[in-house]
Scaffold this motif. Structure first.
Motif, short mmCIF file in Angstrom:
data_model
loop_
_atom_site.label_atom_id
_atom_site.label_comp_id
_atom_site.label_asym_id
_atom_site.label_seq_id
_atom_site.Cartn_x
_atom_site.Cartn_y
_atom_site.Cartn_z
N ILE A 1 0.83 -1.20 0.00
CA ILE A 1 0.00 0.00 0.00
C ILE A 1 0.87 1.26 0.00
O ILE A 1 0.57 2.25 -0.69
N ILE A 2 1.96 1.25 0.77
CA ILE A 2 2.86 2.41 0.79
C ILE A 2 3.46 2.64 -0.59
O ILE A 2 3.53 3.79 -1.07
N ARG B 1 0.76 3.99 -2.83
CA ARG B 1 0.50 5.41 -2.50
C ARG B 1 1.58 6.30 -3.10
O ARG B 1 1.27 7.32 -3.74
N ASP B 2 2.84 5.91 -2.91
CA ASP B 2 3.95 6.76 -3.34
C ASP B 2 4.08 6.86 -4.85
O ASP B 2 4.67 7.81 -5.36
N LYS C 1 1.35 6.73 -6.88
CA LYS C 1 0.08 7.28 -7.38
C LYS C 1 -0.87 6.21 -7.94
O LYS C 1 -1.60 6.46 -8.89
N LEU D 1 -3.13 4.80 -5.89
CA LEU D 1 -4.27 4.81 -4.98
C LEU D 1 -5.00 6.15 -5.02
O LEU D 1 -5.71 6.50 -4.07
N GLU D 2 -4.85 6.86 -6.11
CA GLU D 2 -5.46 8.17 -6.23
C GLU D 2 -6.98 8.07 -6.34
O GLU D 2 -7.52 6.99 -6.62
N LEU E 1 -6.25 6.04 4.78
CA LEU E 1 -6.33 6.30 3.34
C LEU E 1 -7.33 7.40 3.04
O LEU E 1 -7.08 8.26 2.18
N TYR F 1 -5.63 10.80 4.16
CA TYR F 1 -4.40 11.29 3.53
C TYR F 1 -4.30 11.01 2.03
O TYR F 1 -3.48 11.65 1.35
N VAL F 2 -5.09 10.08 1.48
CA VAL F 2 -4.88 9.67 0.09
C VAL F 2 -6.12 9.85 -0.78
O VAL F 2 -6.09 10.55 -1.78
N ASN F 3 -7.23 9.19 -0.39
CA ASN F 3 -8.44 9.22 -1.20
C ASN F 3 -9.66 9.21 -0.28
O ASN F 3 -9.96 8.18 0.33
#
Length: 296
Positions: free
Chosen positions: A194-195, A198-199, A201, A203-204, A231, A234-236
């Motif tokens: 997952i990291i 995420r890093d 892109k 999981l946008e 998530l 911080y992400v989506n």
């Protein structure tokens, strides 16, 4: 799946092509609970049945028939692929792509001399990967845009296989992701993936559903709830994490049911037992949940 019902309403469910009626006219009748649901108020995650095929529950032509040409043999395989694809499009909001899980061949054992699996068609991890690529390419070519959103299933029995699978499939044109086998069961491997996602892109926003296959323990729900909160923060903000387990249905088939749970420093689990079959309770006003708790 109905909102107004005397039963417990639960609007999310997983349904597998490995146990379903693939004829679209028949499924509307015999599986109307799913097919005729209110789609604005429910979510069905569709499983492709790849695990059932890999383990022999759902039949697959691993070997050509006698006197059958290669094209005819591939045609038989494509017919099953198409039936699964069209059923998923007809049934589910989110769907797994059709893969052959490497973990499915382990239960067949391995030849001591060659090291090959004793599976009739999948002899190695490489065979599972090759077959999954063929199935994915078929789905890419024949899918109906917008009929269902596909989850790209990340497989691998260890970190090395998981990294290879990811490198090959990460840019396939599917909508989001699912984690299978140890890729979802191991918190360390899953957070590492997952990291990285995420890093880089992956999981946008738009990747709005992550599913964890065959993983329904209580502590799993705690872990995934925390991951989902992070998530979303911080992400989506629109992402949803889901997970499934076959155990409630297996228990029902064996005449058992869950009745309560146990939370202690040593254990975190559901507790079940035999479904009550006490004719002397006819006319009783005792609630089933109270009766079952007393039994357990």
């Amino acid at each position: 799946l109905q909102q107004k019902t005397d039963l417990f309403n639960y609007k999310w469910a997983l349904y597998s092509a490995g146990h379903a009626e693939h004829d679209l006219e028949k499924t509307d009748i015999v599986e109307s609970m799913v097919q005729k649901r209110d789609r604005s108020k429910t979510v069905i995650v569709g499983d492709s049945g790849g695990f059932q095929i890999a383990t022999g529950v759902l039949k697959w032509p691993w070997i050509a028939k006698k006197n059958q040409t290669t094209d005819e043999w591939k045609g038989d395989q494509d017919k099953i692929r198409m039936n699964i694809l069209r059923w998923l499009e007809h049934t589910a909001d989110w769907s797994m792509i059709f893969d052959f899980p490497p973990g499915g061949i382990d239960r067949f054992g391995y030849d001591e001399k060659t090291g090959q699996a004793l599976h009739p068609g999948l002899k190695s991890y490489e065979d599972c990967l090759k077959g999954s690529i063929e199935n994915a390419e078929f789905f890419m070519k024949h899918r109906k845009p917008g009929a269902t959103k596909f989850l790209n299933v990340l497989q691998g029995r260890n970190q090395q296989e998981g990294d290879e699978w990811w490198d090959i499939c990460k840019d396939w044109p599917f909508e989001s992701w699912a984690f299978a086998n140890i890729q979802g069961h191991s918190l360390a491997l899953n957070l590492r993936r997952i990291i990285k996602m995420r890093d880089t892109k992956y999981l946008e926003p738009g990747r709005d559903w992550l599913h964890y296959l065959g993983n329904g323990k209580i502590y799993t729900s705690c872990n995934l709830t925390n991951i989902q909160r992070c998530l979303r923060k911080y992400v989506n903000p629109n992402v949803t994490l889901s997970y499934d387990a076959a155990s409630p249905f297996v228990m029902t088939a064996k005449g058992q049911m869950y009745g309560t749970y146990e939370i202690s420093p040593e254990k975190l689990r559901f507790k079940g037992g035999s479904i009550p079959d006490a004719k002397e309770l006819k006319g009783s006003t005792v609630l089933l949940k109270d009766y079952v708790v007393e039994l357990l």
